[in-house]
Scaffold this motif. Structure first.
Motif, short mmCIF file in Angstrom:
data_model
loop_
_atom_site.label_atom_id
_atom_site.label_comp_id
_atom_site.label_asym_id
_atom_site.label_seq_id
_atom_site.Cartn_x
_atom_site.Cartn_y
_atom_site.Cartn_z
N SER A 158 13.05 7.52 -13.11
CA SER A 158 11.84 6.86 -13.57
C SER A 158 12.11 5.38 -13.87
CB SER A 158 11.30 7.56 -14.82
OG SER A 158 10.10 6.96 -15.27
N PHE A 159 13.28 5.10 -14.43
CA PHE A 159 13.64 3.71 -14.71
C PHE A 159 13.78 2.91 -13.41
CE2 PHE A 159 16.78 0.33 -15.41
CZ PHE A 159 16.18 -0.35 -16.46
N MET A 160 14.43 3.50 -12.42
CA MET A 160 14.57 2.83 -11.13
C MET A 160 13.21 2.60 -10.47
SD MET A 160 17.90 4.88 -9.63
CE MET A 160 17.86 4.02 -8.07
N LEU A 161 12.34 3.59 -10.58
CA LEU A 161 11.00 3.45 -10.01
C LEU A 161 10.19 2.39 -10.74
CD1 LEU A 161 10.21 7.23 -9.40
CD2 LEU A 161 10.36 5.46 -7.63
N SER A 162 10.46 2.24 -12.04
CA SER A 162 9.75 1.21 -12.79
C SER A 162 10.20 -0.19 -12.36
CB SER A 162 9.94 1.41 -14.30
OG SER A 162 11.30 1.21 -14.66
N LEU A 163 11.49 -0.35 -12.04
CA LEU A 163 11.95 -1.61 -11.47
C LEU A 163 11.23 -1.87 -10.14
CD1 LEU A 163 15.82 -1.33 -12.05
CD2 LEU A 163 14.29 -2.99 -13.12
N THR A 164 11.07 -0.81 -9.38
CA THR A 164 10.34 -0.91 -8.12
C THR A 164 8.91 -1.37 -8.35
OG1 THR A 164 11.65 0.80 -7.02
CG2 THR A 164 9.43 0.44 -6.18
N ALA A 165 8.24 -0.75 -9.32
CA ALA A 165 6.84 -1.08 -9.59
C ALA A 165 6.69 -2.55 -9.98
CB ALA A 165 6.30 -0.18 -10.70
N VAL A 184 0.83 -1.21 0.00
CA VAL A 184 0.00 0.00 0.00
C VAL A 184 0.86 1.26 0.00
CG1 VAL A 184 -0.30 0.26 2.50
CG2 VAL A 184 -2.09 1.05 0.96
N MET A 185 1.97 1.25 0.74
CA MET A 185 2.82 2.45 0.81
C MET A 185 3.76 2.54 -0.39
SD MET A 185 3.62 2.82 4.90
CE MET A 185 3.92 1.08 5.24
N GLY A 186 4.33 1.41 -0.79
CA GLY A 186 5.29 1.43 -1.89
C GLY A 186 4.66 1.76 -3.23
N THR A 187 3.55 1.08 -3.56
CA THR A 187 2.91 1.36 -4.84
C THR A 187 2.25 2.74 -4.84
OG1 THR A 187 0.89 0.22 -4.11
CG2 THR A 187 2.48 -1.05 -5.37
N GLY A 188 1.78 3.18 -3.67
CA GLY A 188 1.22 4.53 -3.59
C GLY A 188 2.26 5.59 -3.92
N VAL A 196 -3.03 -1.79 -3.58
CA VAL A 196 -2.46 -1.00 -4.68
C VAL A 196 -3.34 0.21 -4.98
CG1 VAL A 196 -1.91 -1.01 -7.15
CG2 VAL A 196 -1.26 -2.96 -5.73
N ALA A 197 -4.64 -0.01 -5.04
CA ALA A 197 -5.57 1.07 -5.38
C ALA A 197 -5.63 2.12 -4.28
CB ALA A 197 -6.97 0.49 -5.63
N VAL A 198 -5.77 1.68 -3.03
CA VAL A 198 -5.86 2.64 -1.92
C VAL A 198 -4.58 3.45 -1.79
CG1 VAL A 198 -6.02 2.83 0.60
CG2 VAL A 198 -7.59 1.33 -0.63
N GLY A 199 -3.44 2.79 -1.89
CA GLY A 199 -2.17 3.51 -1.81
C GLY A 199 -2.02 4.52 -2.93
N SER A 200 -2.35 4.10 -4.15
CA SER A 200 -2.20 4.99 -5.30
C SER A 200 -3.10 6.20 -5.19
CB SER A 200 -2.54 4.21 -6.58
OG SER A 200 -1.67 3.12 -6.76
N VAL A 201 -4.36 5.97 -4.83
CA VAL A 201 -5.31 7.08 -4.76
C VAL A 201 -4.97 8.02 -3.61
CG1 VAL A 201 -7.72 7.68 -4.38
CG2 VAL A 201 -7.15 5.76 -5.85
N THR A 202 -4.65 7.45 -2.46
CA THR A 202 -4.34 8.29 -1.30
C THR A 202 -3.15 9.19 -1.58
OG1 THR A 202 -5.16 6.58 0.21
CG2 THR A 202 -3.73 8.25 1.15
N MET A 203 -2.07 8.63 -2.10
CA MET A 203 -0.88 9.42 -2.35
C MET A 203 -1.11 10.45 -3.46
SD MET A 203 1.46 8.54 -0.20
CE MET A 203 3.02 9.06 -0.91
#
Length: 489
Positions: free
Chosen positions: A380-387, A285-289, A418-425
Protein backbone atom coordinates in the motif's frame (compact mmCIF):
# COMPACT_ATOMS: atom_id res chain seq x y z
CA UNK A 1 -4.55 21.60 -28.14
CA UNK A 2 -7.51 20.05 -26.37
CA UNK A 3 -9.42 23.32 -26.77
CA UNK A 4 -9.21 24.94 -30.19
CA UNK A 5 -11.19 28.05 -29.34
CA UNK A 6 -9.69 31.42 -30.25
CA UNK A 7 -6.52 32.03 -28.31
CA UNK A 8 -7.20 35.65 -27.51
CA UNK A 9 -7.25 36.33 -23.81
CA UNK A 10 -8.57 38.93 -21.47
CA UNK A 11 -5.89 39.76 -18.92
CA UNK A 12 -6.45 41.64 -15.70
CA UNK A 13 -3.63 43.59 -14.05
CA UNK A 14 -1.85 41.19 -11.73
CA UNK A 15 1.37 40.93 -9.75
CA UNK A 16 4.34 39.22 -11.36
CA UNK A 17 4.32 35.44 -11.28
CA UNK A 18 5.73 34.00 -8.08
CA UNK A 19 9.16 32.40 -8.43
CA UNK A 20 9.82 31.33 -4.84
CA UNK A 21 8.31 30.71 -1.44
CA UNK A 22 6.82 33.85 0.09
CA UNK A 23 4.17 34.40 2.74
CA UNK A 24 1.62 34.99 -0.01
CA UNK A 25 2.48 31.72 -1.78
CA UNK A 26 2.33 29.78 1.50
CA UNK A 27 -1.16 31.20 2.09
CA UNK A 28 -2.32 30.17 -1.36
CA UNK A 29 -0.86 26.68 -0.92
CA UNK A 30 -2.46 26.24 2.53
CA UNK A 31 -5.92 27.05 1.16
CA UNK A 32 -5.50 24.87 -1.94
CA UNK A 33 -4.26 21.97 0.20
CA UNK A 34 -7.41 22.39 2.33
CA UNK A 35 -9.44 22.09 -0.87
CA UNK A 36 -7.71 18.83 -1.71
CA UNK A 37 -8.24 17.54 1.82
CA UNK A 38 -11.93 17.97 1.07
CA UNK A 39 -11.45 16.08 -2.21
CA UNK A 40 -9.86 13.22 -0.25
CA UNK A 41 -12.84 13.09 2.13
CA UNK A 42 -15.08 12.71 -0.92
CA UNK A 43 -13.05 10.18 -2.91
CA UNK A 44 -11.03 8.22 -0.35
CA UNK A 45 -12.83 8.41 3.01
CA UNK A 46 -15.91 6.40 1.90
CA UNK A 47 -13.62 3.47 1.10
CA UNK A 48 -12.97 3.21 4.85
CA UNK A 49 -16.62 2.36 5.47
CA UNK A 50 -17.50 0.33 2.36
CA UNK A 51 -18.58 -2.77 4.35
CA UNK A 52 -20.89 -0.60 6.53
CA UNK A 53 -22.34 1.14 3.46
CA UNK A 54 -22.86 -2.19 1.75
CA UNK A 55 -24.79 -3.49 4.76
CA UNK A 56 -26.72 -0.25 5.32
CA UNK A 57 -28.08 -0.19 1.76
CA UNK A 58 -28.22 -3.99 1.36
CA UNK A 59 -26.32 -4.08 -1.93
CA UNK A 60 -23.42 -5.97 -3.47
CA UNK A 61 -22.67 -3.10 -5.85
CA UNK A 62 -19.84 -1.63 -3.81
CA UNK A 63 -18.42 0.02 -6.94
CA UNK A 64 -21.44 2.35 -7.07
CA UNK A 65 -21.01 3.23 -3.41
CA UNK A 66 -17.34 4.00 -3.88
CA UNK A 67 -17.00 5.19 -7.46
CA UNK A 68 -20.23 7.05 -8.24
CA UNK A 69 -18.60 10.35 -7.20
CA UNK A 70 -15.64 9.70 -9.47
CA UNK A 71 -17.98 8.74 -12.31
CA UNK A 72 -19.90 11.97 -11.84
CA UNK A 73 -16.56 13.78 -11.74
CA UNK A 74 -15.78 12.49 -15.23
CA UNK A 75 -19.01 14.15 -16.35
CA UNK A 76 -18.38 17.37 -14.43
CA UNK A 77 -14.73 17.90 -15.35
CA UNK A 78 -14.84 18.92 -19.05
CA UNK A 79 -17.72 21.32 -18.45
CA UNK A 80 -16.13 22.95 -15.41
CA UNK A 81 -12.68 23.13 -17.00
CA UNK A 82 -13.96 25.12 -19.95
CA UNK A 83 -16.18 27.26 -17.72
CA UNK A 84 -13.22 28.09 -15.47
CA UNK A 85 -11.14 29.31 -18.40
CA UNK A 86 -13.97 31.61 -19.50
CA UNK A 87 -15.44 32.89 -16.23
CA UNK A 88 -12.55 32.56 -13.80
CA UNK A 89 -11.04 29.66 -11.87
CA UNK A 90 -11.74 31.02 -8.38
CA UNK A 91 -15.43 31.55 -9.07
CA UNK A 92 -15.92 28.06 -10.51
CA UNK A 93 -13.90 26.48 -7.68
CA UNK A 94 -16.12 28.09 -5.05
CA UNK A 95 -19.24 26.82 -6.85
CA UNK A 96 -17.88 23.26 -7.07
CA UNK A 97 -17.06 23.26 -3.35
CA UNK A 98 -20.57 24.40 -2.43
CA UNK A 99 -22.14 21.73 -4.68
CA UNK A 100 -19.87 19.05 -3.16
CA UNK A 101 -20.91 20.18 0.32
CA UNK A 102 -24.58 19.83 -0.59
CA UNK A 103 -23.83 16.37 -1.93
CA UNK A 104 -22.31 15.36 1.40
CA UNK A 105 -25.50 16.47 3.16
CA UNK A 106 -27.63 14.41 0.75
CA UNK A 107 -25.49 11.32 1.44
CA UNK A 108 -25.78 11.97 5.16
CA UNK A 109 -29.59 11.83 5.14
CA UNK A 110 -30.04 9.29 2.30
CA UNK A 111 -32.79 6.76 3.15
CA UNK A 112 -31.83 4.34 0.36
CA UNK A 113 -29.11 3.73 -2.21
CA UNK A 114 -30.81 5.75 -4.97
CA UNK A 115 -30.66 8.97 -2.96
CA UNK A 116 -27.17 8.09 -1.75
CA UNK A 117 -25.87 7.73 -5.31
CA UNK A 118 -27.51 11.09 -6.16
CA UNK A 119 -25.59 12.66 -3.29
CA UNK A 120 -22.37 11.06 -4.50
CA UNK A 121 -23.05 12.48 -7.97
CA UNK A 122 -23.23 15.96 -6.46
CA UNK A 123 -20.06 15.27 -4.51
CA UNK A 124 -18.45 14.44 -7.83
CA UNK A 125 -18.08 18.19 -8.37
CA UNK A 126 -15.17 17.89 -5.93
CA UNK A 127 -13.23 16.04 -8.62
CA UNK A 128 -13.13 19.32 -10.55
CA UNK A 129 -11.77 21.06 -7.46
CA UNK A 130 -8.52 19.07 -7.73
CA UNK A 131 -7.62 20.13 -11.26
CA UNK A 132 -8.77 23.70 -10.61
CA UNK A 133 -6.24 23.99 -7.79
CA UNK A 134 -3.54 23.01 -10.29
CA UNK A 135 -4.80 25.53 -12.86
CA UNK A 136 -4.76 28.27 -10.21
CA UNK A 137 -1.13 27.44 -9.40
CA UNK A 138 -0.21 27.96 -13.04
CA UNK A 139 -1.97 31.33 -12.83
CA UNK A 140 0.09 32.63 -9.93
CA UNK A 141 3.46 30.84 -10.21
CA UNK A 142 6.21 30.84 -12.80
CA UNK A 143 6.30 27.57 -14.83
CA UNK A 144 9.34 25.92 -13.21
CA UNK A 145 8.34 26.86 -9.68
CA UNK A 146 4.77 25.79 -10.44
CA UNK A 147 5.92 22.18 -10.90
CA UNK A 148 7.16 22.04 -7.33
CA UNK A 149 4.09 23.79 -5.94
CA UNK A 150 1.85 21.43 -7.91
CA UNK A 151 3.49 18.48 -6.14
CA UNK A 152 2.91 20.07 -2.74
CA UNK A 153 -0.73 20.99 -3.44
CA UNK A 154 -1.78 17.70 -5.06
CA UNK A 155 -0.14 15.55 -2.38
CA UNK A 156 -0.02 17.82 0.68
CA UNK A 157 -3.50 16.74 1.70
CA UNK A 158 -1.93 13.38 2.53
CA UNK A 159 -0.76 14.93 5.82
CA UNK A 160 -4.39 14.85 6.89
CA UNK A 161 -4.59 11.30 5.58
CA UNK A 162 -1.93 10.08 8.00
CA UNK A 163 -4.16 10.55 11.01
CA UNK A 164 -7.64 10.49 9.46
CA UNK A 165 -7.99 6.68 9.11
CA UNK A 166 -7.26 6.20 12.82
CA UNK A 167 -9.69 9.00 13.73
CA UNK A 168 -12.40 7.81 11.33
CA UNK A 169 -12.04 4.20 12.48
CA UNK A 170 -12.78 5.23 16.06
CA UNK A 171 -15.44 7.81 15.12
CA UNK A 172 -17.40 5.51 12.82
CA UNK A 173 -17.55 2.86 15.51
CA UNK A 174 -19.35 5.40 17.69
CA UNK A 175 -21.33 7.48 15.18
CA UNK A 176 -21.61 5.11 12.21
CA UNK A 177 -20.76 5.59 8.54
CA UNK A 178 -22.60 8.94 8.36
CA UNK A 179 -19.78 10.62 10.26
CA UNK A 180 -17.65 10.44 7.10
CA UNK A 181 -20.13 12.64 5.25
CA UNK A 182 -20.43 15.12 8.11
CA UNK A 183 -16.68 15.65 7.82
CA UNK A 184 -16.86 15.93 4.02
CA UNK A 185 -19.63 18.54 4.01
CA UNK A 186 -17.90 20.57 6.72
CA UNK A 187 -14.60 20.67 4.86
CA UNK A 188 -16.35 21.64 1.62
CA UNK A 189 -18.07 24.69 3.10
CA UNK A 190 -14.93 25.77 5.00
CA UNK A 191 -12.79 25.43 1.88
CA UNK A 192 -15.28 27.48 -0.18
CA UNK A 193 -15.06 30.35 2.32
CA UNK A 194 -11.25 30.36 2.41
CA UNK A 195 -10.94 30.19 -1.37
CA UNK A 196 -13.26 33.17 -1.73
CA UNK A 197 -11.27 35.19 0.81
CA UNK A 198 -7.64 34.24 0.03
CA UNK A 199 -7.29 33.13 -3.60
CA UNK A 200 -7.02 35.97 -6.18
CA UNK A 201 -9.21 36.27 -9.26
CA UNK A 202 -7.93 34.58 -12.40
CA UNK A 203 -5.57 36.91 -14.21
CA UNK A 204 -6.13 35.24 -17.59
CA UNK A 205 -9.47 34.36 -19.14
CA UNK A 206 -10.42 32.99 -22.53
CA UNK A 207 -13.37 34.47 -24.44
CA UNK A 208 -15.73 31.82 -25.75
CA UNK A 209 -18.78 29.77 -24.95
CA UNK A 210 -19.38 26.58 -22.99
CA UNK A 211 -20.63 23.58 -24.94
CA UNK A 212 -23.07 22.33 -22.32
CA UNK A 213 -24.78 19.93 -24.70
CA UNK A 214 -21.49 18.34 -25.69
CA UNK A 215 -20.38 17.99 -22.07
CA UNK A 216 -23.65 16.35 -21.05
CA UNK A 217 -23.60 14.00 -24.03
CA UNK A 218 -19.98 13.01 -23.41
CA UNK A 219 -20.65 12.45 -19.71
CA UNK A 220 -23.81 10.46 -20.38
CA UNK A 221 -21.99 8.27 -22.86
CA UNK A 222 -19.21 7.48 -20.40
CA UNK A 223 -21.77 6.79 -17.67
CA UNK A 224 -23.78 4.45 -19.91
CA UNK A 225 -20.79 2.34 -20.92
CA UNK A 226 -19.48 2.10 -17.36
CA UNK A 227 -22.92 1.36 -15.93
CA UNK A 228 -23.18 -1.62 -18.27
CA UNK A 229 -20.19 -3.20 -16.57
CA UNK A 230 -21.95 -2.88 -13.22
CA UNK A 231 -25.45 -3.89 -14.34
CA UNK A 232 -24.23 -6.79 -16.47
CA UNK A 233 -22.98 -8.79 -13.50
CA UNK A 234 -26.37 -8.55 -11.76
CA UNK A 235 -28.86 -8.76 -14.64
CA UNK A 236 -26.76 -10.70 -17.16
CA UNK A 237 -24.40 -9.40 -19.80
CA UNK A 238 -27.03 -10.01 -22.49
CA UNK A 239 -29.95 -8.78 -20.40
CA UNK A 240 -32.31 -6.22 -21.88
CA UNK A 241 -31.61 -3.50 -19.31
CA UNK A 242 -27.79 -3.71 -19.39
CA UNK A 243 -27.73 -3.87 -23.19
CA UNK A 244 -30.11 -0.92 -23.46
CA UNK A 245 -27.87 1.14 -21.15
CA UNK A 246 -24.80 0.13 -23.18
CA UNK A 247 -26.43 1.04 -26.50
CA UNK A 248 -27.52 4.45 -25.17
CA UNK A 249 -24.00 5.11 -23.89
CA UNK A 250 -22.31 4.07 -27.12
CA UNK A 251 -24.72 6.10 -29.26
CA UNK A 252 -24.15 9.16 -27.07
CA UNK A 253 -20.37 8.82 -27.45
CA UNK A 254 -20.64 8.33 -31.22
CA UNK A 255 -22.88 11.37 -31.63
CA UNK A 256 -20.49 13.42 -29.54
CA UNK A 257 -17.43 12.23 -31.47
CA UNK A 258 -18.79 12.60 -34.99
CA UNK A 259 -20.97 15.68 -34.47
CA UNK A 260 -20.37 17.76 -31.37
CA UNK A 261 -16.58 17.33 -31.21
CA UNK A 262 -16.37 19.06 -34.63
CA UNK A 263 -18.03 22.32 -33.63
CA UNK A 264 -15.80 25.43 -33.37
CA UNK A 265 -15.52 25.27 -29.57
CA UNK A 266 -16.01 21.66 -28.41
CA UNK A 267 -15.83 20.86 -24.73
CA UNK A 268 -12.85 18.63 -25.63
CA UNK A 269 -11.18 18.69 -29.04
CA UNK A 270 -10.08 15.07 -29.10
CA UNK A 271 -8.57 15.47 -32.58
CA UNK A 272 -6.37 18.33 -31.42
CA UNK A 273 -4.58 16.40 -28.66
CA UNK A 274 -0.83 16.34 -29.38
CA UNK A 275 0.80 12.92 -29.40
CA UNK A 276 2.89 13.45 -26.28
CA UNK A 277 -0.15 14.53 -24.25
CA UNK A 278 -2.16 11.60 -25.58
CA UNK A 279 0.53 9.18 -24.42
CA UNK A 280 0.57 10.82 -20.99
CA UNK A 281 -3.21 10.56 -20.69
CA UNK A 282 -3.08 6.85 -21.53
CA UNK A 283 -0.56 6.30 -18.75
CA UNK A 284 -2.70 8.24 -16.27
CA UNK A 285 -5.96 6.46 -17.15
CA UNK A 286 -4.47 2.98 -16.70
CA UNK A 287 -2.11 3.70 -13.81
CA UNK A 288 -4.51 5.62 -11.59
CA UNK A 289 -7.30 3.17 -12.43
CA UNK A 290 -5.17 0.29 -11.19
CA UNK A 291 -4.24 2.14 -8.00
CA UNK A 292 -7.79 3.25 -7.17
CA UNK A 293 -9.20 -0.24 -7.71
CA UNK A 294 -6.67 -1.72 -5.28
CA UNK A 295 -7.53 0.98 -2.75
CA UNK A 296 -11.16 -0.18 -2.82
CA UNK A 297 -10.07 -3.81 -2.48
CA UNK A 298 -7.98 -3.02 0.61
CA UNK A 299 -11.11 -1.84 2.39
CA UNK A 300 -12.76 -5.22 1.76
CA UNK A 301 -9.66 -7.20 2.78
CA UNK A 302 -9.51 -5.35 6.10
CA UNK A 303 -12.97 -6.69 6.92
CA UNK A 304 -11.81 -10.33 6.66
CA UNK A 305 -9.57 -12.18 9.09
CA UNK A 306 -6.88 -14.49 7.70
CA UNK A 307 -8.06 -16.99 10.32
CA UNK A 308 -11.30 -17.44 8.38
CA UNK A 309 -9.44 -19.70 5.97
CA UNK A 310 -10.68 -18.00 2.81
CA UNK A 311 -7.20 -17.62 1.32
CA UNK A 312 -7.11 -13.87 1.91
CA UNK A 313 -7.85 -11.32 4.61
CA UNK A 314 -5.71 -8.83 6.54
CA UNK A 315 -7.92 -7.89 9.47
CA UNK A 316 -5.97 -7.06 12.60
CA UNK A 317 -5.37 -4.42 15.26
CA UNK A 318 -5.42 -0.93 13.69
CA UNK A 319 -5.50 -2.49 10.21
CA UNK A 320 -7.52 0.40 8.78
CA UNK A 321 -5.10 3.00 10.11
CA UNK A 322 -2.06 1.05 8.94
CA UNK A 323 -3.42 0.48 5.43
CA UNK A 324 -4.68 4.01 4.83
CA UNK A 325 -2.77 6.15 7.32
CA UNK A 326 0.92 5.30 6.98
CA UNK A 327 0.77 5.13 3.14
CA UNK A 328 -0.50 8.71 3.11
CA UNK A 329 3.13 9.64 3.75
CA UNK A 330 3.92 7.92 0.46
CA UNK A 331 1.39 10.02 -1.45
CA UNK A 332 2.94 13.19 -0.07
CA UNK A 333 6.51 12.04 -0.80
CA UNK A 334 5.58 10.78 -4.26
CA UNK A 335 3.93 14.05 -5.25
CA UNK A 336 6.60 16.36 -3.86
CA UNK A 337 9.48 14.33 -5.29
CA UNK A 338 7.76 14.10 -8.68
CA UNK A 339 7.37 17.86 -8.77
CA UNK A 340 10.99 18.49 -7.77
CA UNK A 341 12.40 15.95 -10.23
CA UNK A 342 10.26 17.35 -13.05
CA UNK A 343 12.02 20.72 -12.79
CA UNK A 344 15.28 18.99 -13.75
CA UNK A 345 14.34 16.20 -16.17
CA UNK A 346 10.73 16.91 -17.08
CA UNK A 347 7.55 15.17 -15.87
CA UNK A 348 7.90 12.01 -17.98
CA UNK A 349 10.55 10.32 -15.81
CA UNK A 350 8.72 10.60 -12.46
CA UNK A 351 5.61 9.37 -14.28
CA UNK A 352 7.61 6.32 -15.40
CA UNK A 353 8.89 5.76 -11.87
CA UNK A 354 5.33 5.72 -10.57
CA UNK A 355 4.24 3.10 -13.09
CA UNK A 356 7.24 0.92 -12.22
CA UNK A 357 6.55 1.07 -8.47
CA UNK A 358 2.87 0.29 -9.01
CA UNK A 359 3.71 -2.75 -11.13
CA UNK A 360 6.07 -4.17 -8.51
CA UNK A 361 3.62 -3.53 -5.64
CA UNK A 362 0.66 -5.16 -7.39
CA UNK A 363 2.69 -8.26 -8.30
CA UNK A 364 3.90 -8.64 -4.68
CA UNK A 365 0.32 -8.11 -3.50
CA UNK A 366 -0.86 -10.88 -5.82
CA UNK A 367 1.81 -13.33 -4.69
CA UNK A 368 1.76 -12.89 -0.89
CA UNK A 369 0.09 -9.65 0.19
CA UNK A 370 -3.60 -10.57 0.16
CA UNK A 371 -3.27 -12.62 3.33
CA UNK A 372 -0.55 -10.76 5.21
CA UNK A 373 -1.13 -7.40 6.86
CA UNK A 374 2.58 -6.40 7.04
CA UNK A 375 3.15 -7.17 3.36
CA UNK A 376 -0.11 -5.44 2.41
CA UNK A 377 0.98 -2.30 4.29
CA UNK A 378 4.28 -2.25 2.39
CA UNK A 379 2.47 -2.72 -0.92
CA UNK A 380 0.00 0.00 0.00
CA UNK A 381 2.89 2.35 0.76
CA UNK A 382 4.50 1.64 -2.60
CA UNK A 383 1.17 2.18 -4.35
CA UNK A 384 0.77 5.47 -2.53
CA UNK A 385 4.13 6.62 -3.91
CA UNK A 386 2.74 5.62 -7.29
CA UNK A 387 -0.44 7.62 -6.75
CA UNK A 388 1.42 10.79 -5.73
CA UNK A 389 3.79 10.53 -8.67
CA UNK A 390 1.14 9.74 -11.29
CA UNK A 391 -1.25 12.53 -10.35
CA UNK A 392 1.41 15.23 -9.93
CA UNK A 393 3.30 14.23 -13.08
CA UNK A 394 0.10 13.96 -15.11
CA UNK A 395 -0.90 17.49 -14.17
CA UNK A 396 2.62 18.82 -14.72
CA UNK A 397 2.77 17.21 -18.16
CA UNK A 398 -0.58 18.71 -19.15
CA UNK A 399 0.24 22.14 -17.76
CA UNK A 400 3.50 22.51 -19.67
CA UNK A 401 1.75 21.49 -22.88
CA UNK A 402 -1.05 24.04 -22.48
CA UNK A 403 -0.98 27.80 -23.05
CA UNK A 404 -1.95 29.89 -20.00
CA UNK A 405 -5.44 30.68 -21.26
CA UNK A 406 -6.37 26.98 -21.51
CA UNK A 407 -5.01 25.60 -18.25
CA UNK A 408 -8.46 24.75 -16.90
CA UNK A 409 -9.54 22.89 -20.03
CA UNK A 410 -6.35 20.85 -20.39
CA UNK A 411 -6.06 20.09 -16.66
CA UNK A 412 -9.65 18.85 -16.75
CA UNK A 413 -8.61 16.22 -19.28
CA UNK A 414 -6.17 14.73 -16.78
CA UNK A 415 -8.98 14.58 -14.22
CA UNK A 416 -11.28 12.90 -16.75
CA UNK A 417 -8.62 10.23 -17.28
CA UNK A 418 -8.19 9.75 -13.53
CA UNK A 419 -11.96 9.42 -13.11
CA UNK A 420 -12.55 7.12 -16.09
CA UNK A 421 -9.65 4.86 -15.14
CA UNK A 422 -10.72 4.67 -11.50
CA UNK A 423 -14.36 3.93 -12.25
CA UNK A 424 -13.66 1.44 -15.02
CA UNK A 425 -11.22 -0.60 -12.96
CA UNK A 426 -13.44 -0.49 -9.87
CA UNK A 427 -16.46 -1.70 -11.84
CA UNK A 428 -14.43 -4.45 -13.50
CA UNK A 429 -13.13 -5.50 -10.09
CA UNK A 430 -16.63 -5.50 -8.66
CA UNK A 431 -17.80 -7.67 -11.56
CA UNK A 432 -14.95 -10.13 -10.95
CA UNK A 433 -15.75 -10.42 -7.24
CA UNK A 434 -19.49 -10.77 -7.94
CA UNK A 435 -18.93 -13.51 -10.52
CA UNK A 436 -16.68 -15.56 -8.22
CA UNK A 437 -18.62 -15.37 -4.94
CA UNK A 438 -18.78 -18.53 -2.84
CA UNK A 439 -21.10 -19.58 -0.04
CA UNK A 440 -19.37 -20.42 3.27
CA UNK A 441 -21.43 -21.32 6.30
CA UNK A 442 -24.59 -20.05 4.63
CA UNK A 443 -23.02 -16.65 3.94
CA UNK A 444 -21.95 -15.35 0.51
CA UNK A 445 -18.35 -14.16 0.57
CA UNK A 446 -15.68 -13.22 -1.94
CA UNK A 447 -13.59 -16.17 -3.07
CA UNK A 448 -9.80 -16.33 -3.06
CA UNK A 449 -9.96 -16.79 -6.83
CA UNK A 450 -11.94 -13.56 -7.20
CA UNK A 451 -9.65 -11.54 -4.93
CA UNK A 452 -6.49 -12.70 -6.67
CA UNK A 453 -8.03 -12.23 -10.12
CA UNK A 454 -8.94 -8.68 -9.05
CA UNK A 455 -5.33 -7.97 -8.07
CA UNK A 456 -4.06 -9.56 -11.30
CA UNK A 457 -6.26 -7.26 -13.40
CA UNK A 458 -4.86 -4.24 -11.54
CA UNK A 459 -1.32 -5.49 -12.18
CA UNK A 460 -2.16 -5.82 -15.87
CA UNK A 461 -3.33 -2.20 -15.79
CA UNK A 462 0.11 -1.09 -14.64
CA UNK A 463 1.85 -3.31 -17.19
CA UNK A 464 -0.28 -1.89 -20.00
CA UNK A 465 0.47 1.64 -18.77
CA UNK A 466 4.18 0.90 -19.26
CA UNK A 467 3.68 0.60 -23.03
CA UNK A 468 2.68 4.23 -23.76
CA UNK A 469 5.03 5.25 -20.95
CA UNK A 470 7.98 3.88 -22.91
CA UNK A 471 7.04 5.87 -26.03
CA UNK A 472 6.44 8.99 -23.93
CA UNK A 473 9.90 8.87 -22.34
CA UNK A 474 11.53 8.39 -25.74
CA UNK A 475 9.47 11.20 -27.24
CA UNK A 476 10.43 13.66 -24.51
CA UNK A 477 14.06 12.61 -24.18
CA UNK A 478 16.13 15.77 -24.16
CA UNK A 479 13.03 17.97 -23.85
CA UNK A 480 12.86 19.32 -20.30
CA UNK A 481 9.78 21.48 -20.72
CA UNK A 482 9.29 24.26 -18.21
CA UNK A 483 6.15 26.04 -19.26
CA UNK A 484 6.50 26.54 -23.01
CA UNK A 485 3.77 24.71 -24.97
CA UNK A 486 5.37 21.86 -26.91
CA UNK A 487 2.47 20.49 -28.90
CA UNK A 488 4.92 19.80 -31.72
CA UNK A 489 6.73 17.10 -29.74
Amino acid sequence: MPDMSPSSTAEEPAPALQTGWTGRVVGYVAVLVLVNVMVDTVLAAPTFVLPQLRDAFDTTQFAWLDSSAMLAGAMWAPLLGKTADIYGKRKVLVITLVVAGLGGIVCLVAPHIGVFVLGRALQGAAVAALFLTVAIIRDVCAPTFAMIVTGVVTSGSAVFGIASPFILEAATEVFGWRFVFVVSATFAIAAALFVRIVIPNSRIRTPGRVDVTGALLLGSGLAGVLAYISLGQEFGWLGIVPLAVLVVGVVALLVWYFVLSRIPEPVIDIRGIPLVLGLGLLVVVMGTGAYRSLLALFSLLIDVSPDDGLGYGIAGPAALGLMFGIPSIGIMLGGILAGAIATRVGPAWPLAAGVTLGTIASIVMFLIGAGSLPIAVICSFMLSLTAGSLVTSGFNLASVLAPPERQGTVSSMVMVMVAVGSVTMSFIGSAILGATDVVVGGETVNSSLGVHAYIAVAACGFILAAIPMTFLVRRMRGNVVTGVPVSHI
